[in-house]
Write an enzyme that holds these catalytic residues in place. Structure first.
Site, PDB file in Angstrom:
ATOM      1  N   ASP A 153       0.835  -1.204   0.000  1.00 26.74           N
ATOM      2  CA  ASP A 153       0.000   0.000   0.000  1.00 26.74           C
ATOM      3  C   ASP A 153       0.872   1.257   0.000  1.00 26.74           C
ATOM      4  O   ASP A 153       0.776   2.111   0.874  1.00 26.74           O
ATOM      5  CB  ASP A 153      -0.935  -0.012   1.212  1.00 26.74           C
ATOM      6  CG  ASP A 153      -1.863  -1.212   1.203  1.00 26.74           C
ATOM      7  OD1 ASP A 153      -3.064  -1.021   0.982  1.00 26.74           O
ATOM      8  OD2 ASP A 153      -1.386  -2.348   1.378  1.00 26.74           O
ATOM      9  N   ASP A 180      -1.613  -2.602  -4.156  1.00 20.59           N
ATOM     10  CA  ASP A 180      -1.898  -1.178  -3.963  1.00 20.59           C
ATOM     11  C   ASP A 180      -0.635  -0.356  -4.176  1.00 20.59           C
ATOM     12  O   ASP A 180       0.018   0.087  -3.217  1.00 20.59           O
ATOM     13  CB  ASP A 180      -2.527  -0.901  -2.599  1.00 20.59           C
ATOM     14  CG  ASP A 180      -4.002  -1.272  -2.565  1.00 20.59           C
ATOM     15  OD1 ASP A 180      -4.513  -1.787  -3.577  1.00 20.59           O
ATOM     16  OD2 ASP A 180      -4.644  -1.053  -1.521  1.00 20.59           O
ATOM     17  N   TYR A 183      -2.247   4.070  -6.070  1.00 18.65           N
ATOM     18  CA  TYR A 183      -3.476   4.733  -5.651  1.00 18.65           C
ATOM     19  C   TYR A 183      -3.944   5.722  -6.725  1.00 18.65           C
ATOM     20  O   TYR A 183      -4.420   6.815  -6.432  1.00 18.65           O
ATOM     21  CB  TYR A 183      -3.301   5.441  -4.306  1.00 18.65           C
ATOM     22  CG  TYR A 183      -3.322   4.459  -3.146  1.00 18.65           C
ATOM     23  CD1 TYR A 183      -4.462   4.285  -2.383  1.00 18.65           C
ATOM     24  CD2 TYR A 183      -2.210   3.686  -2.852  1.00 18.65           C
ATOM     25  CE1 TYR A 183      -4.497   3.369  -1.344  1.00 18.65           C
ATOM     26  CE2 TYR A 183      -2.233   2.759  -1.818  1.00 18.65           C
ATOM     27  CZ  TYR A 183      -3.379   2.612  -1.068  1.00 18.65           C
ATOM     28  OH  TYR A 183      -3.414   1.687  -0.041  1.00 18.65           O
ATOM     29  N   ASN A 213      -6.700  -4.027  -4.379  1.00 21.64           N
ATOM     30  CA  ASN A 213      -8.010  -3.540  -4.803  1.00 21.64           C
ATOM     31  C   ASN A 213      -7.915  -2.213  -5.552  1.00 21.64           C
ATOM     32  O   ASN A 213      -8.750  -1.907  -6.418  1.00 21.64           O
ATOM     33  CB  ASN A 213      -8.938  -3.380  -3.597  1.00 21.64           C
ATOM     34  CG  ASN A 213      -8.351  -2.502  -2.503  1.00 21.64           C
ATOM     35  OD1 ASN A 213      -7.299  -2.817  -1.958  1.00 21.64           O
ATOM     36  ND2 ASN A 213      -9.032  -1.418  -2.158  1.00 21.64           N
ATOM     37  N   HIS A 315     -11.181  -3.623   7.412  1.00 21.11           N
ATOM     38  CA  HIS A 315     -11.185  -4.730   6.450  1.00 21.11           C
ATOM     39  C   HIS A 315     -11.349  -6.097   7.115  1.00 21.11           C
ATOM     40  O   HIS A 315     -10.810  -7.096   6.616  1.00 21.11           O
ATOM     41  CB  HIS A 315      -9.916  -4.698   5.597  1.00 21.11           C
ATOM     42  CG  HIS A 315      -9.739  -3.414   4.840  1.00 21.11           C
ATOM     43  ND1 HIS A 315     -10.650  -2.964   3.911  1.00 21.11           N
ATOM     44  CD2 HIS A 315      -8.736  -2.482   4.876  1.00 21.11           C
ATOM     45  CE1 HIS A 315     -10.224  -1.813   3.413  1.00 21.11           C
ATOM     46  NE2 HIS A 315      -9.089  -1.492   3.985  1.00 21.11           N
ATOM     47  N   VAL A 343      -4.678  -3.591   4.971  1.00 26.28           N
ATOM     48  CA  VAL A 343      -4.876  -2.896   6.244  1.00 26.28           C
ATOM     49  C   VAL A 343      -3.694  -1.953   6.447  1.00 26.28           C
ATOM     50  O   VAL A 343      -2.543  -2.379   6.446  1.00 26.28           O
ATOM     51  CB  VAL A 343      -4.980  -3.892   7.411  1.00 26.28           C
ATOM     52  CG1 VAL A 343      -5.080  -3.145   8.742  1.00 26.28           C
ATOM     53  CG2 VAL A 343      -6.193  -4.801   7.225  1.00 26.28           C
TER      54      VAL A 343
END
Length: 445
Positions: A153, A180, A183, A213, A315, A343
């Site tokens: 992320d 991820d 973004y 996602n 999540h 997360v």
């Protein structure tokens, strides 16, 4: 003499780690400093349309590297390379693609596979025969020890910049990213700014990634095909495999490093993984090709995006279906560790199978704290579950050094303002080297 000192230091560390109260669950009281703004990464206005940008590399097999880059205008998909600066006795020609997304049209996306290459060697290279940009990378070693950096992320904020700065100061061989990346979230120019942000690191060490996602970017009726930008820009070696058949899908794949001492599974949390799915059939075949009893590979790692175990309120349960489909396979193959993102916090679990401690199961780690713009997930379930060993809502990155065939050292570095601080550290022992795990249970395939 140096090797003797190294082994003595390893022995001391093992003894020290064995003395730690590993059974004690810890929720860190650390308080995160304020958030930082999204970075502004403008284009280089002095560059012409054939200047390579957003360069990154990934491994293809044991001795080849895929170089990927973008040019605004037509340019040759060539990489010239060699082991001395300014001298390029070798050259490879690859492919060029583009994609459109709503009103956005990408630049020319090039990739070329170069090699065979020597291990632990610095190569200098240029893309599209550009005289203005020489880059360099170091190939990974062919034997242990092997050093990974693992971040999830990542995004492109001030905290991302801090994370990347800390990683750049480390000595490592490969970066693993469990989803991820940019973004971008439908704004395709953010993919370009992300490519510019990570280029200094991603062009110098292999980056092996899987999707999250935020890579889906599916718009019903308008853009019905998911992962369009991700698949076009971050091509992984899904069509290569040393032992088991290749996956055939860029959303999941596997590869080996350190001469086959470490096997890495990059799994897809957002493509079909249920009974009868192509991913599940491939995973079963991939794991069946391993022989943990022989000690090769010494370590097996897996990366997913949505964590299978999670005591954060964010999540909750989103990885449960994938866990139900795959956990028994990974347990049967004696996978040593599973790393996840999603997360936006850090958490390390003990060895867990079916929700309970099990000495022959993987260590689970959530590392979705690279620096994203959505902020941290700072609310945890109370009380802390007994299977959770350490948790903290901070940005940071992890390092996994596979020291030898039996020991790997995992360290999580918190981004404390602009300084990397070791906040969690543990030795992970190879399950292949544990006779009790290899004889007491049969593989569940």
């Amino acid at each position: 003499m140096a090797r003797s000192r190294s082994m003595a230091a390893l022995a001391l560390l093992v003894l020290a780690s064995s003395a730690l109260p590993a059974s004690v669950a810890v929720t860190s009281p650390y308080v995160r400093p304020p958030p930082r703004a999204t970075l502004s990464l403008p284009r280089d206005d002095d560059a012409d349309g054939q200047t390579p940008q957003q360069v990154h590399i990934s491994m293809v097999g044991p001795d080849k590297v895929r170089v990927s880059w973008i040019t605004d205008d037509d340019a040759p998909a060539t990489v010239d390379y060699g082991t001395s600066s300014g001298q390029y006795p070798f050259s490879a020609t690859g492919n060029t693609t583009t994609y459109s997304y709503v009103l956005y049209h990408s630049g020319n996306i090039h990739d070329a596979v170069i090699g065979p290459l020597q291990p632990s060697t610095t190569y200098y290279y240029r893309c599209s025969a550009s005289p203005s940009r020489e880059l360099s990378f170091r190939t990974p070693p062919a034997t242990l020890p092997f050093k990974f950096v693992i971040i999830g992320d990542l995004g492109q904020t001030g905290w991302t910049a801090s994370t990347l700065k800390h990683i750049a100061a480390a000595d490592y061989d490969m970066l693993l990213l469990p989803g991820d990346l940019s973004y971008a979230d439908f704004v395709q120019s953010r993919w370009d700014s992300y490519g510019r942000l990570v280029e200094p690191l991603a062009s110098a060490r292999p980056w092996m990634v899987t999707q999250g996602n935020h890579e889906v970017e599916k718009l019903p009726l308008i853009e019905p095909k998911p992962f369009k930008a991700y698949n076009a820009r971050w091509r992984m070696p899904y069509d290569y495999a040393a032992a088991a058949p290749p996956s055939g899908d860029n959303l999941y794949y596997s590869f080996d490093v350190a001469g086959g001492a470490v096997h890495v599974l990059m799994l897809g949390s957002y493509t079909d993984y249920g009974a009868g799915s192509a991913q599940l059939r491939w995973l079963r075949a991939d794991l069946a090709a391993l022989d943990r009893r022989s000690g090769r590979p010494a370590f097996v790692l897996a990366l997913v995006h949505a964590p299978w175990y999670n005591s954060n309120e964010a999540h909750q349960g989103e990885g449960d279906a994938m866990r139900d489909a795959m956990e028994a396979l990974l347990y049967g193959a004696r996978v040593d560790a599973v790393f996840a993102g999603h997360v936006h916090a850090y958490e390390r679990f003990k060895r867990v199978y079916a929700g309970k401690e099990d000495p022959c199961s993987p260590v689970y780690v959530t590392i979705g704290d690279g620096g994203n713009r959505e902020g941290l997930a700072d609310k945890y379930i109370d009380p802390q579950p007994t299977i959770s060993a350490f948790r903290e809502a901070s940005f940071g990155h992890g390092r996994l050094e596979v020291v030898n065939a039996t020991h790997a050292l995992w360290t999580w570095h918190r981004n404390d303002d602009d300084e990397p601080v070791v906040a969690d550290q543990v030795w992970i022992n190879s399950l292949a080297a544990n006779p009790a795990c290899n004889r007491s249970k049969k593989k569940k395939m």
